[in-house]
Design a protein around this motif. Structure first.
Motif, PDB file in Angstrom:
ATOM      1  N   TYR A  21     -10.450   8.673   0.278  1.00 56.95           N
ATOM      2  CA  TYR A  21     -11.008   9.279   1.488  1.00 56.95           C
ATOM      3  C   TYR A  21     -10.852  10.805   1.498  1.00 56.95           C
ATOM      4  O   TYR A  21     -11.705  11.507   2.040  1.00 56.95           O
ATOM      5  CB  TYR A  21     -10.441   8.616   2.743  1.00 56.95           C
ATOM      6  N   GLU A  22      -9.807  11.309   0.878  1.00 59.90           N
ATOM      7  CA  GLU A  22      -9.693  12.763   0.745  1.00 59.90           C
ATOM      8  C   GLU A  22     -10.755  13.282  -0.215  1.00 59.90           C
ATOM      9  O   GLU A  22     -11.332  14.352   0.014  1.00 59.90           O
ATOM     10  CB  GLU A  22      -8.296  13.144   0.276  1.00 59.90           C
ATOM     11  N   ALA A  23     -11.063  12.526  -1.262  1.00 59.65           N
ATOM     12  CA  ALA A  23     -12.063  12.951  -2.251  1.00 59.65           C
ATOM     13  C   ALA A  23     -13.470  13.033  -1.659  1.00 59.65           C
ATOM     14  O   ALA A  23     -14.290  13.815  -2.129  1.00 59.65           O
ATOM     15  CB  ALA A  23     -12.054  11.996  -3.453  1.00 59.65           C
ATOM     16  N   ILE A  24     -13.742  12.239  -0.615  1.00 57.92           N
ATOM     17  CA  ILE A  24     -15.083  12.293  -0.028  1.00 57.92           C
ATOM     18  C   ILE A  24     -15.161  13.225   1.170  1.00 57.92           C
ATOM     19  O   ILE A  24     -16.180  13.282   1.858  1.00 57.92           O
ATOM     20  CB  ILE A  24     -15.628  10.893   0.337  1.00 57.92           C
ATOM     21  N   ALA A  92     -17.987   9.507  -3.592  1.00 56.66           N
ATOM     22  CA  ALA A  92     -17.415   8.168  -3.433  1.00 56.66           C
ATOM     23  C   ALA A  92     -17.406   7.428  -4.765  1.00 56.66           C
ATOM     24  O   ALA A  92     -16.406   6.801  -5.133  1.00 56.66           O
ATOM     25  CB  ALA A  92     -18.198   7.387  -2.376  1.00 56.66           C
ATOM     26  N   ALA A  93     -18.511   7.488  -5.495  1.00 58.05           N
ATOM     27  CA  ALA A  93     -18.591   6.810  -6.794  1.00 58.05           C
ATOM     28  C   ALA A  93     -17.592   7.413  -7.782  1.00 58.05           C
ATOM     29  O   ALA A  93     -16.912   6.680  -8.511  1.00 58.05           O
ATOM     30  CB  ALA A  93     -20.015   6.887  -7.337  1.00 58.05           C
ATOM     31  N   ALA A  94     -17.483   8.736  -7.795  1.00 60.21           N
ATOM     32  CA  ALA A  94     -16.562   9.409  -8.717  1.00 60.21           C
ATOM     33  C   ALA A  94     -15.102   9.114  -8.387  1.00 60.21           C
ATOM     34  O   ALA A  94     -14.247   9.152  -9.273  1.00 60.21           O
ATOM     35  CB  ALA A  94     -16.809  10.922  -8.696  1.00 60.21           C
ATOM     36  N   ALA A  95     -14.820   8.786  -7.117  1.00 62.21           N
ATOM     37  CA  ALA A  95     -13.439   8.537  -6.689  1.00 62.21           C
ATOM     38  C   ALA A  95     -13.061   7.057  -6.744  1.00 62.21           C
ATOM     39  O   ALA A  95     -12.008   6.674  -6.245  1.00 62.21           O
ATOM     40  CB  ALA A  95     -13.240   9.082  -5.276  1.00 62.21           C
ATOM     41  N   GLY A  96     -13.914   6.226  -7.321  1.00 64.07           N
ATOM     42  CA  GLY A  96     -13.579   4.807  -7.476  1.00 64.07           C
ATOM     43  C   GLY A  96     -14.298   3.875  -6.540  1.00 64.07           C
ATOM     44  O   GLY A  96     -14.015   2.678  -6.525  1.00 64.07           O
ATOM     45  N   GLY A  97     -15.230   4.393  -5.764  1.00 62.81           N
ATOM     46  CA  GLY A  97     -16.028   3.541  -4.882  1.00 62.81           C
ATOM     47  C   GLY A  97     -17.277   3.051  -5.591  1.00 62.81           C
ATOM     48  O   GLY A  97     -17.498   3.326  -6.775  1.00 62.81           O
TER      49      GLY A  97
END
Length: 144
Positions: A21-24, A92-97
């Protein structure tokens, strides 16, 4: 005082979810975070509360869902532009979503939306609405 919304989500890995959530674009609020919960602010009025399953169970007698298999809510978040929508989904995709688990919502110059799932499967829909759509409401979207 203006109203706030606190979106409470059960998560399996608090550190991983906080980082996601911090990454997005969220900012972790340490005053309301500990080993059981993490408060991530998206604005002065929107806070996502990430709760371990054990802590989440303190607030409900219902089973905690597996959001990878069951949909209980679609969470929409407004963005200032189409580019911001795309950037959030990419982050989101880059952070594992998972990017785009639902269909894109394209209504010309009126509305644009995409979706992503967080690592626990919670479904988010960042979207952009033009000033005309905000002014005209659903009728304007139907005509797009």
């Amino acid at each position: 005082m203006s109203r706030m919304i606190f979106v409470n989500l059960p998560v399996t890995d608090l550190a991983r979810s906080s980082a996601f959530y911090e990454a997005i674009g969220g900012t972790k609020n340490p005053k309301f975070s500990n080993e059981q919960a993490s408060a991530v602010q998206f604005s002065d009025s929107i806070c996502v509360m990430l709760l371990t399953h054990d802590f989440y169970r303190n607030f409900t007698s219902k089973d905690v869902i597996d959001a990878h298999r069951t949909s209980g809510v679609l969470l929409a978040l407004s963005c200032d532009s189409k580019a911001e929508v795309d950037a959030m989904v990419d982050k989101a995709a880059a952070a594992g979503g998972k990017a785009d688990p639902g269909p894109k919502q394209e209504f010309g110059e009126m509305m644009y939306g995409r979706s992503f799932e967080d690592p626990d499967g919670h479904h988010w829909e960042p979207n952009w609405l033009s000033a005309d759509a905000v002014e005209g409401g659903a009728v304007a979207l139907e005509q797009a």
